[in-house]
Design an enzyme around this catalytic site. Structure first.
Site, PDB file in Angstrom:
ATOM      1  NE  ARG A  49      -1.909  -1.727   3.382  1.00 26.71           N
ATOM      2  CZ  ARG A  49      -2.585  -1.506   4.917  1.00 26.71           C
ATOM      3  NH1 ARG A  49      -3.541  -1.408   5.224  1.00 26.71           N
ATOM      4  NH2 ARG A  49      -1.794  -2.027   5.785  1.00 26.71           N
ATOM      5  CG  ASP A  51       1.427   6.790   2.892  1.00 28.43           C
ATOM      6  OD1 ASP A  51       0.330   5.911   3.431  1.00 28.43           O
ATOM      7  OD2 ASP A  51       2.453   6.827   3.861  1.00 28.43           O
ATOM      8  CE1 TYR A 109       7.349   2.609  -1.399  1.00 30.19           C
ATOM      9  CE2 TYR A 109       8.347   0.748  -0.338  1.00 30.19           C
ATOM     10  CZ  TYR A 109       7.310   1.299  -0.862  1.00 30.19           C
ATOM     11  OH  TYR A 109       5.962   0.933  -0.432  1.00 30.19           O
ATOM     12  NE  ARG A 196       6.272  10.974   3.019  1.00 29.96           N
ATOM     13  CZ  ARG A 196       4.748  11.357   3.567  1.00 29.96           C
ATOM     14  NH1 ARG A 196       4.111  10.390   3.460  1.00 29.96           N
ATOM     15  NH2 ARG A 196       4.725  12.548   3.903  1.00 29.96           N
TER      16      ARG A 196
END
Length: 262
Positions: A49, A51, A109, A196
């Site tokens: 998932r 954001d 990522y 992040r």
């Protein structure tokens, strides 16, 4: 018949991946498009998932098709029903044992950070931004300290629902291309906001606010409040899960970000 899809999307146009009241998510848009092609509701499960504001070059989802359709229908047909900013790249039949999330042995990522005094114009929403000078060597040193198995509690959002903060980081590095810094991470799994939060911490090291050894201290203290603030979602791209070869799915690393940076 179980079908796997590779999906890409521009996260700034959506409220994240997961379906929620009021719609506006990638999952909502995809399931609506699939239902149009299938003639009945279709439920999807994803590899990871994302954001609101986070992009994906290859999100992998699976669903159990309630009707038989050619694979082209699950690509071209679905794409005619999807809004701008999201598209199906490929569709493939898989065995019933395949699960987009649980069959993955890793996830990747990438974060793109524009480093110049002026904020982005052309790349607004597609890159993060930091105006001050960054020390590449210091950030690379800090990245090396992230490798291996660690308790990532200091990089975990308060609302994270993962059962354990212990993850194994298999890749953590940063490269520089002129004004562009490219951060790459690969791990068995990631916590909520983990990437992040890692980028925010690396930027603190890069600007000289903390030494590279700060990463070691954060691992020991296990306190999110002591690490750097969560960085913007704008430059974050989910590059896809990593599966064992026997599933025969396209390589998640085969995306346009690699071509641009070669």
């Amino acid at each position: 018949m179980r079908i796997a899809l590779g999906v890409e999307y521009f996260g700034s146009r959506f409220r994240g991946w997961q379906s929620q009241a009021g719609g506006g998510t990638v999952q909502d848009a995809l399931e609506k498009a699939l239902a149009t092609i299938a003639g009945q509701p279709v439920a999807t499960l994803c590899a990871g998932r994302t954001d609101a504001g986070v992009h994906a070059t290859q999100q992998v989802v699976h669903f159990d098709a309630p009707v038989e359709r050619p694979l082209t229908a699950w690509v071209r047909g679905v794409n005619t029903q999807l809004p701008d900013g999201v598209a199906v790249r490929w569709a493939q039949s898989v065995s019933d044992e395949f699960h987009a999330r649980f069959s993955a042995r890793g996830r990747r990522y990438r974060y793109l950070l524009l480093n110049r005094p002026q904020r982005p114009g052309l790349w607004q929403g597609r890159m993060g931004w930091f105006h001050g000078t960054l020390d590449l060597a210091a950030m690379q040193d800090a990245c090396g300290r992230l490798l291996g198995e660690h308790d990532f509690s200091a990089f975990r959002a308060a609302e994270c629902q993962a059962k354990s903060p212990i993850k194994t980081m298999q890749r953590a590095d940063v490269r520089q291309f002129g004004d562009l810094f490219v951060f790459d991470f690969e791990a068995t799994a990631f916590l909520h906001h983990m990437v992040r939060n890692l980028v925010g911490t690396l930027v603190y090291v890069g600007k000289g606010a903390q030494p590279a050894s700060w990463v070691d201290a954060l691992f020991e203290m296990k306190d999110r409040k002591l690490a750097a603030p969560t960085f913007s979602p704008d430059g974050l791209y989910f590059r896809g899960p990593v599966y064992e070869p026997h599933w025969g799915l396209p390589d998640p690393a085969d995306d346009f970000l690699d071509a641009v940076l070669r």
